[in-house]
Design an enzyme around this catalytic site. Structure first.
Site, PDB file in Angstrom:
ATOM      1  N   HIS A  41      -8.821  -2.263   1.583  1.00  0.00           N
ATOM      2  CA  HIS A  41      -8.173  -2.563   0.267  1.00  0.00           C
ATOM      3  C   HIS A  41      -7.934  -3.830  -0.499  1.00  0.00           C
ATOM      4  O   HIS A  41      -7.593  -3.814  -1.467  1.00  0.00           O
ATOM      5  CB  HIS A  41      -6.811  -1.884   0.129  1.00  0.00           C
ATOM      6  CG  HIS A  41      -5.877  -2.832   0.730  1.00  0.00           C
ATOM      7  ND1 HIS A  41      -5.430  -2.678   2.167  1.00  0.00           N
ATOM      8  CD2 HIS A  41      -4.844  -3.785   0.221  1.00  0.00           C
ATOM      9  CE1 HIS A  41      -4.668  -3.902   2.286  1.00  0.00           C
ATOM     10  NE2 HIS A  41      -3.875  -4.426   1.464  1.00  0.00           N
TER      11      HIS A  41
HETATM   12  C1  UD1 Z   1      -1.078  -4.963  -3.246  1.00  0.00           C
HETATM   13  C2  UD1 Z   1      -0.882  -6.246  -2.671  1.00  0.00           C
HETATM   14  C3  UD1 Z   1      -1.465  -6.651  -1.338  1.00  0.00           C
HETATM   15  C4  UD1 Z   1      -1.215  -5.445  -0.434  1.00  0.00           C
HETATM   16  C5  UD1 Z   1      -1.390  -4.007  -1.113  1.00  0.00           C
HETATM   17  C6  UD1 Z   1      -0.797  -3.208  -0.059  1.00  0.00           C
HETATM   18  C7  UD1 Z   1      -0.877  -8.075  -4.480  1.00  0.00           C
HETATM   19  C8  UD1 Z   1      -1.587  -9.027  -5.176  1.00  0.00           C
HETATM   20  N1  UD1 Z   1      -1.509  -7.547  -3.740  1.00  0.00           N
HETATM   21  O1  UD1 Z   1      -2.729  -4.790  -3.350  1.00  0.00           O
HETATM   22  O2  UD1 Z   1      -1.043  -7.566  -0.675  1.00  0.00           O
HETATM   23  O3  UD1 Z   1      -1.784  -5.660   0.731  1.00  0.00           O
HETATM   24  O4  UD1 Z   1      -0.770  -4.024  -2.512  1.00  0.00           O
HETATM   25  O5  UD1 Z   1      -1.333  -1.714  -0.443  1.00  0.00           O
HETATM   26  O6  UD1 Z   1       0.200  -7.666  -4.891  1.00  0.00           O
HETATM   27  N2  UD1 Z   1      -3.322   2.030  -7.977  1.00  0.00           N
HETATM   28  C9  UD1 Z   1      -3.176   3.138  -8.213  1.00  0.00           C
HETATM   29  N3  UD1 Z   1      -1.969   3.505  -7.815  1.00  0.00           N
HETATM   30  C10 UD1 Z   1      -1.106   3.073  -7.315  1.00  0.00           C
HETATM   31  C11 UD1 Z   1      -1.076   1.683  -6.885  1.00  0.00           C
HETATM   32  C12 UD1 Z   1      -2.388   1.102  -7.132  1.00  0.00           C
HETATM   33  O7  UD1 Z   1      -3.975   4.050  -8.627  1.00  0.00           O
HETATM   34  O8  UD1 Z   1       0.084   3.530  -6.875  1.00  0.00           O
HETATM   35  C13 UD1 Z   1      -4.613   1.109  -8.195  1.00  0.00           C
HETATM   36  C14 UD1 Z   1      -4.698   0.551  -9.363  1.00  0.00           C
HETATM   37  O9  UD1 Z   1      -5.994   0.842 -10.220  1.00  0.00           O
HETATM   38  C15 UD1 Z   1      -4.691  -0.919  -9.556  1.00  0.00           C
HETATM   39  C16 UD1 Z   1      -5.217  -1.006  -7.955  1.00  0.00           C
HETATM   40  O10 UD1 Z   1      -5.038   0.121  -7.281  1.00  0.00           O
HETATM   41  O11 UD1 Z   1      -5.109  -1.812 -10.166  1.00  0.00           O
HETATM   42  C17 UD1 Z   1      -4.545  -2.344  -7.514  1.00  0.00           C
HETATM   43  O12 UD1 Z   1      -3.233  -2.219  -7.050  1.00  0.00           O
HETATM   44  P1  UD1 Z   1      -2.182  -3.427  -6.941  1.00  0.00           P
HETATM   45  O13 UD1 Z   1      -0.974  -3.110  -6.523  1.00  0.00           O
HETATM   46  O14 UD1 Z   1      -2.484  -4.337  -8.090  1.00  0.00           O
HETATM   47  O15 UD1 Z   1      -2.903  -4.251  -5.692  1.00  0.00           O
HETATM   48  P2  UD1 Z   1      -3.148  -3.633  -4.166  1.00  0.00           P
HETATM   49  O16 UD1 Z   1      -4.773  -3.786  -4.124  1.00  0.00           O
HETATM   50  O17 UD1 Z   1      -2.516  -2.477  -3.793  1.00  0.00           O
HETATM   51  N1  UDP Z   2      -0.422   3.231   5.702  1.00  0.00           N
HETATM   52  C1  UDP Z   2       0.121   4.389   5.525  1.00  0.00           C
HETATM   53  N2  UDP Z   2      -0.866   5.265   4.987  1.00  0.00           N
HETATM   54  C2  UDP Z   2      -2.100   4.977   4.772  1.00  0.00           C
HETATM   55  C3  UDP Z   2      -2.560   3.733   4.943  1.00  0.00           C
HETATM   56  C4  UDP Z   2      -1.842   2.621   5.615  1.00  0.00           C
HETATM   57  O1  UDP Z   2       1.267   4.547   5.802  1.00  0.00           O
HETATM   58  O2  UDP Z   2      -3.002   5.780   4.194  1.00  0.00           O
HETATM   59  C5  UDP Z   2       0.368   1.953   6.234  1.00  0.00           C
HETATM   60  C6  UDP Z   2      -0.186   1.279   7.457  1.00  0.00           C
HETATM   61  O3  UDP Z   2       0.192   1.971   8.780  1.00  0.00           O
HETATM   62  C7  UDP Z   2       0.908  -0.064   7.559  1.00  0.00           C
HETATM   63  C8  UDP Z   2       0.821  -0.289   5.992  1.00  0.00           C
HETATM   64  O4  UDP Z   2       0.693   1.171   5.378  1.00  0.00           O
HETATM   65  O5  UDP Z   2       2.131   0.291   8.092  1.00  0.00           O
HETATM   66  C9  UDP Z   2      -0.049  -1.165   5.602  1.00  0.00           C
HETATM   67  O6  UDP Z   2      -0.102  -1.246   4.363  1.00  0.00           O
HETATM   68  P1  UDP Z   2      -1.580  -1.596   3.444  1.00  0.00           P
HETATM   69  O7  UDP Z   2      -2.657  -1.850   4.438  1.00  0.00           O
HETATM   70  O8  UDP Z   2      -1.499  -1.034   2.190  1.00  0.00           O
HETATM   71  O9  UDP Z   2      -1.121  -3.330   3.121  1.00  0.00           O
HETATM   72  P2  UDP Z   2      -1.123  -4.663   3.944  1.00  0.00           P
HETATM   73  O10 UDP Z   2      -0.437  -4.444   5.463  1.00  0.00           O
HETATM   74  O11 UDP Z   2      -2.689  -5.171   4.101  1.00  0.00           O
HETATM   75  O12 UDP Z   2      -0.233  -5.874   3.165  1.00  0.00           O
END
Ligand code: UD1
Ligand code: UDP
Length: 350
Positions: A204
């Site tokens: 991601h």
């Molecule tokens: C965010 C965090 C990242 C974290 C991750 C955990 C920032 C800059 N990044 O990244 O550090 O590791 O969350 O998962 O804050 N979207 C959906 N539905 C949702 C959420 C997101 O469709 O419920 C899609 C949207 O297209 C959105 C994209 O995912 O634009 C990115 O979501 P965003 O929360 O901006 O960043 P993450 O990549 O999730």
């Molecule tokens: N996770 C989850 N379901 C999923 C993918 C990840 O519960 O389908 C959990 C994972 O076990 C971990 C956390 O989400 O505890 C990690 O989140 P993510 O990878 O989104 O963000 P990061 O840790 O890189 O910030």
């Protein structure tokens, strides 16, 4: 004390599950969900599946560019802080929700506690690295998961109110193991998987999803493997995969993101984990599953030093080679504390 906690993204729901109840035994917590993540599989599922209280307010900010999203959160959190006047603002990790919370509080003179302080990738192309730098420099109480994190802060001149507490995610993994021992998850049966017969993948990071070359290398690597790859797909990656119509071989099974207990079960049963997630690198380590990290660097360097994690980058040849050849070390040192980080955080806050 009155504490306003800010959560908004998937890993923050998991981290807050360790701390919220502990806090509430002695203090009044007002829980703010920024709405950064909003799909049921990215948000609601964790409130249903974890021992986590419902938010007192959801700012409903949703997705957007970094500026638009952080700006909307800043405004929303400021309003909450003005209304609630807490003694402390508590923020987790390194997301835009963390940054907005800390910025809002700092301008209002509200003390900030940062859980997971001091992590650095030393890669300023990562949005999370910018968030960490700013939040750590604004924080009044820095709660670090590792010695490395404490040292990173020291190197930036932050030495006051810096504490090594361990990782709250270990508290949650231990809780999950207990829950699963009494009530096992059915995810392996539902997906028709047997233990050790599959690899588990997540992707991601913006450097991987938003860079077509990197994403293509990673998917090419998965496609070239001769083992089943179970891949719960973050919506960010799903959007790109669907839009660009990447070819996915049948042995790469794309599934919706799963709840936390299902994820711990999937991780425990996997032969190997492939990920660019921070949280999952550690969970794989704690659960004794070798990990290949799809990045050029990691904040969790101890897992690499311990011989359980290898940085393979977004490089299909290295992915394939490491899947075939990586053997973790026979021993696993205890990393990131003793599983009681939340209690230690509470002591320090108090
Ligand atoms: C965010 C965090 C990242 C974290 C991750 C955990 C920032 C800059 N990044 O990244 O550090 O590791 O969350 O998962 O804050 N979207 C959906 N539905 C949702 C959420 C997101 O469709 O419920 C899609 C949207 O297209 C959105 C994209 O995912 O634009 C990115 O979501 P965003 O929360 O901006 O960043 P993450 O990549 O999730
Ligand atoms: N996770 C989850 N379901 C999923 C993918 C990840 O519960 O389908 C959990 C994972 O076990 C971990 C956390 O989400 O505890 C990690 O989140 P993510 O990878 O989104 O963000 P990061 O840790 O890189 O910030």
């Amino acid at each position: 004390m009155k504490i306003v906690s800010i959560i908004g993204a998937r890993p923050q729901f998991i981290k807050a599950a360790a701390l919220s109840h502990v806090l509430r035994q002695h203090h009044h917590e007002f829980l703010v969900h920024t709405g950064q993540h909003y799909d049921y599989a990215m948000s609601g599922i964790f409130f249903d599946g974890l021992d986590l209280p419902r938010p007192d307010v959801n700012l409903g900010v949703g997705s957007g560019s970094h500026g638009a999203q952080t700006g909307a959160m800043l405004k929303g959190v400021e309003e909450v802080l003005l209304a609630e006047r807490p003694d402390y603002l508590l923020v987790y990790g390194d997301t835009n929700s963390t940054l907005a919370g800390a910025l809002a509080a700092s301008k209002l003179g509200v003390s900030i506690a940062h859980v997971e302080a001091g992590l650095r990738s030393f890669n300023r192309h990562m949005p999370e690295e910018i968030n960490r730098l700013v939040v750590d420099h604004l924080s009044d109480l820095l709660l670090c998961p590792s010695d490395t994190a404490v040292q990173n802060l020291g190197a930036e001149g932050i030495t006051r109110n810096v504490y090594l507490v361990g990782d709250v995610m270990l508290d949650v993994v231990n809780w999950a193991k207990q829950c699963l021992a009494t009530k096992p998850s059915s995810i392996l049966e539902r997906l028709n998987l047997s233990k050790q017969s599959y690899l588990l993948a997540t992707v991601h990071r913006s450097e991987n999803t938003d860079d077509p070359e990197n994403l293509s290398q990673i998917l090419h690597g998965f496609n070239a493997l001769d083992e089943l790859v179970v891949f719960p797909v973050h919506p960010r990656a799903m959007k790109v995969i669907a839009e660009a119509r990447y070819r996915i071989e049948p042995h790469v099974r794309l599934i919706d993101p799963v709840g936390y207990l299902d994820m711990v079960s999937l991780t425990s049963g996997a032969r190997l984990v492939l990920t660019d997630s921070g949280g999952l690198q550690k969970e794989a380590f704690w659960l004794g599953v070798p990990c290949l990290t799809l990045r050029g660097e990691t904040e969790w360097v101890e897992t690499v030093e311990a011989g359980w994690n290898v940085l393979v980058g977004a490089d299909s040849a290295r992915i394939v080679e490491a899947v075939h050849s990586f053997v973790p070390r026979s021993s696993r040192p205890p990393l990131y504390g003793n599983g009681f980080a939340a209690t230690r955080c509470l002591e320090l806050l108090t």
